[in-house]
Design a protein around this motif. Structure first.
Motif, PDB file in Angstrom:
ATOM      1  N   ALA A   1       0.816  -1.214   0.000  1.00 47.06           N
ATOM      2  CA  ALA A   1       0.000   0.000   0.000  1.00 47.06           C
ATOM      3  C   ALA A   1       0.851   1.266   0.000  1.00 47.06           C
ATOM      4  CB  ALA A   1      -0.904   0.000   1.227  1.00 47.06           C
ATOM      5  N   HIS A   2       0.322   2.316  -0.595  1.00 44.36           N
ATOM      6  CA  HIS A   2       0.758   3.690  -0.369  1.00 44.36           C
ATOM      7  C   HIS A   2      -0.174   4.290   0.681  1.00 44.36           C
ATOM      8  CE1 HIS A   2       3.766   3.978  -3.362  1.00 44.36           C
ATOM      9  NE2 HIS A   2       3.046   4.377  -4.391  1.00 44.36           N
ATOM     10  N   MET A   3       0.361   5.001   1.657  1.00 50.00           N
ATOM     11  CA  MET A   3      -0.497   5.737   2.575  1.00 50.00           C
ATOM     12  C   MET A   3      -0.989   7.008   1.874  1.00 50.00           C
ATOM     13  SD  MET A   3       0.265   7.118   6.467  1.00 50.00           S
ATOM     14  CE  MET A   3       0.221   5.488   7.238  1.00 50.00           C
ATOM     15  N   SER A   4      -2.284   7.290   1.989  1.00 51.08           N
ATOM     16  CA  SER A   4      -2.836   8.489   1.364  1.00 51.08           C
ATOM     17  C   SER A   4      -2.385   9.733   2.120  1.00 51.08           C
ATOM     18  CB  SER A   4      -4.371   8.429   1.361  1.00 51.08           C
ATOM     19  OG  SER A   4      -4.869   8.543   2.694  1.00 51.08           O
ATOM     20  N   LYS A   5      -2.486  10.872   1.461  1.00 50.12           N
ATOM     21  CA  LYS A   5      -2.134  12.130   2.112  1.00 50.12           C
ATOM     22  C   LYS A   5      -3.018  12.374   3.324  1.00 50.12           C
ATOM     23  CE  LYS A   5      -1.950  17.131   1.284  1.00 50.12           C
ATOM     24  NZ  LYS A   5      -2.120  18.202   0.269  1.00 50.12           N
ATOM     25  N   VAL A   6      -4.299  12.075   3.202  1.00 54.27           N
ATOM     26  CA  VAL A   6      -5.227  12.269   4.327  1.00 54.27           C
ATOM     27  C   VAL A   6      -4.793  11.409   5.514  1.00 54.27           C
ATOM     28  CG1 VAL A   6      -7.588  11.875   5.121  1.00 54.27           C
ATOM     29  CG2 VAL A   6      -7.188  12.948   2.891  1.00 54.27           C
ATOM     30  N   ASP A   7      -4.467  10.149   5.257  1.00 54.51           N
ATOM     31  CA  ASP A   7      -4.070   9.261   6.351  1.00 54.51           C
ATOM     32  C   ASP A   7      -2.708   9.637   6.926  1.00 54.51           C
ATOM     33  OD1 ASP A   7      -6.376   7.800   6.373  1.00 54.51           O
ATOM     34  OD2 ASP A   7      -5.598   6.113   5.219  1.00 54.51           O
ATOM     35  N   LEU A   8      -1.792  10.076   6.070  1.00 53.81           N
ATOM     36  CA  LEU A   8      -0.487  10.476   6.595  1.00 53.81           C
ATOM     37  C   LEU A   8      -0.634  11.688   7.516  1.00 53.81           C
ATOM     38  CD1 LEU A   8       2.941  10.312   5.083  1.00 53.81           C
ATOM     39  CD2 LEU A   8       2.218  12.576   5.842  1.00 53.81           C
ATOM     40  N   PHE A   9      -1.438  12.650   7.099  1.00 55.17           N
ATOM     41  CA  PHE A   9      -1.656  13.825   7.957  1.00 55.17           C
ATOM     42  C   PHE A   9      -2.337  13.412   9.261  1.00 55.17           C
ATOM     43  CE2 PHE A   9      -1.252  18.012   5.501  1.00 55.17           C
ATOM     44  CZ  PHE A   9      -0.247  17.504   4.680  1.00 55.17           C
ATOM     45  N   ARG A  10      -3.299  12.496   9.151  1.00 52.18           N
ATOM     46  CA  ARG A  10      -4.004  12.039  10.348  1.00 52.18           C
ATOM     47  C   ARG A  10      -3.032  11.303  11.281  1.00 52.18           C
ATOM     48  NH1 ARG A  10      -8.317   7.652  11.149  1.00 52.18           N
ATOM     49  NH2 ARG A  10      -7.783   6.970   9.046  1.00 52.18           N
ATOM     50  N   ALA A  11      -2.142  10.506  10.711  1.00 55.37           N
ATOM     51  CA  ALA A  11      -1.166   9.779  11.526  1.00 55.37           C
ATOM     52  C   ALA A  11      -0.203  10.732  12.227  1.00 55.37           C
ATOM     53  CB  ALA A  11      -0.387   8.805  10.640  1.00 55.37           C
ATOM     54  N   LEU A  12       0.299  11.711  11.499  1.00 55.60           N
ATOM     55  CA  LEU A  12       1.233  12.657  12.106  1.00 55.60           C
ATOM     56  C   LEU A  12       0.556  13.512  13.163  1.00 55.60           C
ATOM     57  CD1 LEU A  12       3.352  13.767   9.004  1.00 55.60           C
ATOM     58  CD2 LEU A  12       4.000  12.173  10.814  1.00 55.60           C
ATOM     59  N   GLU A  13      -0.696  13.841  12.955  1.00 55.16           N
ATOM     60  CA  GLU A  13      -1.430  14.601  13.968  1.00 55.16           C
ATOM     61  C   GLU A  13      -1.616  13.762  15.236  1.00 55.16           C
ATOM     62  OE1 GLU A  13      -2.468  17.974  15.336  1.00 55.16           O
ATOM     63  OE2 GLU A  13      -2.329  17.925  13.131  1.00 55.16           O
ATOM     64  N   THR A  14      -1.899  12.484  15.062  1.00 55.92           N
ATOM     65  CA  THR A  14      -2.045  11.578  16.207  1.00 55.92           C
ATOM     66  C   THR A  14      -0.726  11.468  16.974  1.00 55.92           C
ATOM     67  OG1 THR A  14      -3.775  10.286  15.097  1.00 55.92           O
ATOM     68  CG2 THR A  14      -2.589   9.205  16.894  1.00 55.92           C
ATOM     69  N   LEU A  15       0.368  11.330  16.248  1.00 64.43           N
ATOM     70  CA  LEU A  15       1.688  11.233  16.885  1.00 64.43           C
ATOM     71  C   LEU A  15       2.063  12.543  17.571  1.00 64.43           C
ATOM     72  CD1 LEU A  15       3.533   9.257  14.067  1.00 64.43           C
ATOM     73  CD2 LEU A  15       2.919   8.384  16.335  1.00 64.43           C
ATOM     74  N   LYS A  16       1.743  13.643  16.938  1.00 58.56           N
ATOM     75  CA  LYS A  16       2.018  14.956  17.549  1.00 58.56           C
ATOM     76  C   LYS A  16       1.306  15.086  18.889  1.00 58.56           C
ATOM     77  CE  LYS A  16       1.032  19.874  16.707  1.00 58.56           C
ATOM     78  NZ  LYS A  16       0.464  20.836  15.718  1.00 58.56           N
ATOM     79  N   THR A  17       0.043  14.682  18.942  1.00 55.58           N
ATOM     80  CA  THR A  17      -0.722  14.764  20.190  1.00 55.58           C
ATOM     81  C   THR A  17      -0.148  13.821  21.245  1.00 55.58           C
ATOM     82  OG1 THR A  17      -2.727  15.337  18.971  1.00 55.58           O
ATOM     83  CG2 THR A  17      -3.010  14.462  21.198  1.00 55.58           C
ATOM     84  N   TYR A  18       0.202  12.622  20.829  1.00 53.97           N
ATOM     85  CA  TYR A  18       0.760  11.649  21.775  1.00 53.97           C
ATOM     86  C   TYR A  18       2.052  12.163  22.392  1.00 53.97           C
ATOM     87  CZ  TYR A  18       3.362   7.576  23.382  1.00 53.97           C
ATOM     88  OH  TYR A  18       4.125   6.712  24.129  1.00 53.97           O
ATOM     89  N   PHE A  19       2.964  12.622  21.570  1.00 52.94           N
ATOM     90  CA  PHE A  19       4.261  13.069  22.080  1.00 52.94           C
ATOM     91  C   PHE A  19       4.132  14.328  22.929  1.00 52.94           C
ATOM     92  CE2 PHE A  19       6.114  10.526  18.475  1.00 52.94           C
ATOM     93  CZ  PHE A  19       6.791   9.637  19.282  1.00 52.94           C
ATOM     94  N   ALA A  20       3.166  15.186  22.606  1.00 58.32           N
ATOM     95  CA  ALA A  20       2.957  16.390  23.420  1.00 58.32           C
ATOM     96  C   ALA A  20       2.602  16.030  24.856  1.00 58.32           C
ATOM     97  CB  ALA A  20       1.864  17.253  22.810  1.00 58.32           C
ATOM     98  N   GLY A  21       2.020  14.850  25.035  1.00 60.44           N
ATOM     99  CA  GLY A  21       1.620  14.434  26.372  1.00 60.44           C
ATOM    100  C   GLY A  21       2.696  13.725  27.163  1.00 60.44           C
ATOM    101  N   ILE A  22       3.803  13.313  26.508  1.00 58.81           N
ATOM    102  CA  ILE A  22       4.827  12.556  27.242  1.00 58.81           C
ATOM    103  C   ILE A  22       6.217  13.189  27.209  1.00 58.81           C
ATOM    104  CG2 ILE A  22       3.597  10.379  26.861  1.00 58.81           C
ATOM    105  CD1 ILE A  22       5.859   9.670  24.847  1.00 58.81           C
TER     106      ILE A  22
END
Length: 490
Positions: free
Chosen positions: A137-158
């Protein structure tokens, strides 16, 4: 006299450390021994270590990774009650706490992120299954942005305030999904420290300008200075060479300080490692890695070099890096060896987390596939039993504690034979759990290159005894370290 008998440790300064720590508990014992004597009861263990030096022996506490270099004619005195042992006892608890934090107190601060499963090359030793690399698979732009946003939120908390997590776009070949990849790099440029590991064959001038203008770390791959040898293991699906294209990309990156080249060492190229060092140095590569092939897949195991043979050629290559530095004043840092040196000199200052037990997989970092599946490390992508969950469906903190991840994070050298008896076990860590599982049959077995790591550690100690270690390390590597025990006499 004790030569070089110092132990340096990085202070716990979260604002500029790559590590993020959590509280840990020290191991306790019910034994009644007061620990008054070395090598018995609950006393500390100190093992003599032959480092192959004419004048010095090593003395190592394998539990805390404390070490000293002692003149051979003074070795007996080192094990007699005196200043050496008294001073070590005074600092031993601090050493044990430091090692415990490094091994069991880390939180993730990095992600190896595959924006695509696919690759335009068919390298002999790749750890990603061929079917994924061909048709994944290729990750779509929408999913890549969603993944990076999820990671950004996670790391902001730890992570501590002001510390940016690291995202290394990895593969397969991430530039196969170029438009989506570059959109993510641009959109989240202020949120992460980005890196890109690429085979370099698809990078055009505009791509290089885009990456270098943003200071993105770039890693290339090249396995030989000879096109014929390089093409034995790295080639297109049609069997064609990509040697000239990689050299062209290297030339365009000449002078860029934030790039490196990985050379995967196999039976095919190990005899040319000295020439490879000359080749990289001539082209002003700032950092390289001479990585032994990871034997997770059968294709890699077929071209695995024998430890004792690779050790000989590898150490000659290390000698050559020093000769070139002394001749030109310009270093070529071999990062995988430099990491072992730093593991000895200043454990918390190490930059790579493969050579520690448990390894960094699932602790200091984790991997995300093009479908959002989460693995302890990229090396496990394609091994379904190590899929801990999905970034789009599960909480990251829950995935980190799944049985799939715990298989890796619970792997300790104390449970592995012969590592449990080895004096240098915390300078090596018995990597890699993926290859131990696939090649040797389970997590409680050693990795593929025991003797190679053993010889690297002995070589590192010889360099320290002769005060040559700085020639192999990044300039300023010890900027934020402090000496916690410095003994110059017994």
């Amino acid at each position: 006299m004790a030569g070089g008998s110092s132990r340096q440790a990085s202070p716990f300064r979260h604002t500029n450390s790559k590590f993020n720590f959590m509280k840990t508990d020290q191991t306790t014992t019910l034994a009644s021994s007061r620990g008054l004597h070395f090598n018995s009861g609950t006393g500390h263990t100190l093992q003599p270590l032959d480092i192959g030096h004419a004048d010095y022996m090593g003395v190592v506490d394998p539990d805390t990774a404390f070490w000293a270099l002692v003149r051979k004619d003074k070795l007996a005195d080192a094990f007699s009650e005196g200043p050496f042992l008294k001073n070590y006892r005074r600092k031993s608890d601090a050493f044990a706490k430091e090692m415990n934090i490094l091994r069991f107190g880390l939180k993730p601060s990095a992600v190896y992120f595959n924006p695509t499963d696919r690759c335009n090359l068919n390298c002999s030793y790749c750890y990603i299954p061929e079917t994924l690399r061909r048709d994944g698979a290729h990750m779509s732009k929408v999913d890549l942005f969603r993944a990076l946003e999820t990671l950004k939120t996670y790391f902001a908390g730890i992570l501590p305030s002001g510390v940016k997590p690291q995202i290394i776009f990895h593969g397969a070949e991430p530039t196969m999904n170029r438009e989506t990849l570059f959109a993510g790099l641009d959109h989240f440029k202020d949120d992460f420290r980005f890196g890109l590991q690429t085979n370099g064959t698809l990078l055009e001038d505009a791509d290089i300008e885009f990456l270098t203008s943003r200071g993105i770390a770039i890693g290339l791959s090249l396995d030989s200075h000879s096109e014929a040898i390089a093409t034995r293991t790295r080639k297109t699906w049609g069997g064609r060479s990509v040697f000239d294209k990689v050299l062209s990309t290297m030339e365009k990156l000449r002078g860029y300080p934030n790039y490196s080249v990985i050379c995967t060492v196999t039976e095919q190229n190990m005899r040319q490692l000295v020439q490879m060092v000359d080749f990289f140095h001539e082209r002003e590569v700032p950092t390289c890695m001479l990585n032994p092939v990871r034997c997770t897949r059968e294709g890699a195991r077929k071209i695995k070099p024998e430890d004792h043979e690779m050790s000989r050629y590898f150490l000659r290559a290390m000698d050559r890096t020093r000769e070139l530095y002394e001749k030109t004043g310009r270093k070529l840092v071999v990062a995988n060896f430099a990491n072992i040196l730093i593991a000895i000199l200043a454990p918390l200052a190490r930059r790579l987390m493969c050579d520690i037990s448990p390894c960094g997989g699932g602790r200091a970092f984790f991997a995300v596939s093009a479908r959002g599946d989460m693995f302890p490390c990229s090396e496990f992508i394609g091994l379904a039993e190590f899929n801990g969950g999905n970034l789009f469906a599960d909480k990251i903190e829950d995935v980190l504690s799944t049985p799939a991840f715990r298989k890796v994070t619970d792997r300790k050298v104390e449970d592995i034979d012969p590592c449990c008896r080895c004096a240098v076990r915390h300078f090596c860590g018995s990597p890699c759990p993926a290859e131990a599982h696939e090649m040797n049959g389970g997590m409680k077995y050693p990795g593929a290159f025991c003797e190679l790591y053993e010889e690297q550690v002995r070589y590192a100690f010889r360099l320290i005894a002769d005060k040559q270690q700085d020639a192999y390390l990044w300039d300023g590597w010890d900027k934020d370290t402090k000496t916690t025990l410095d003994l110059t006499s017994l």
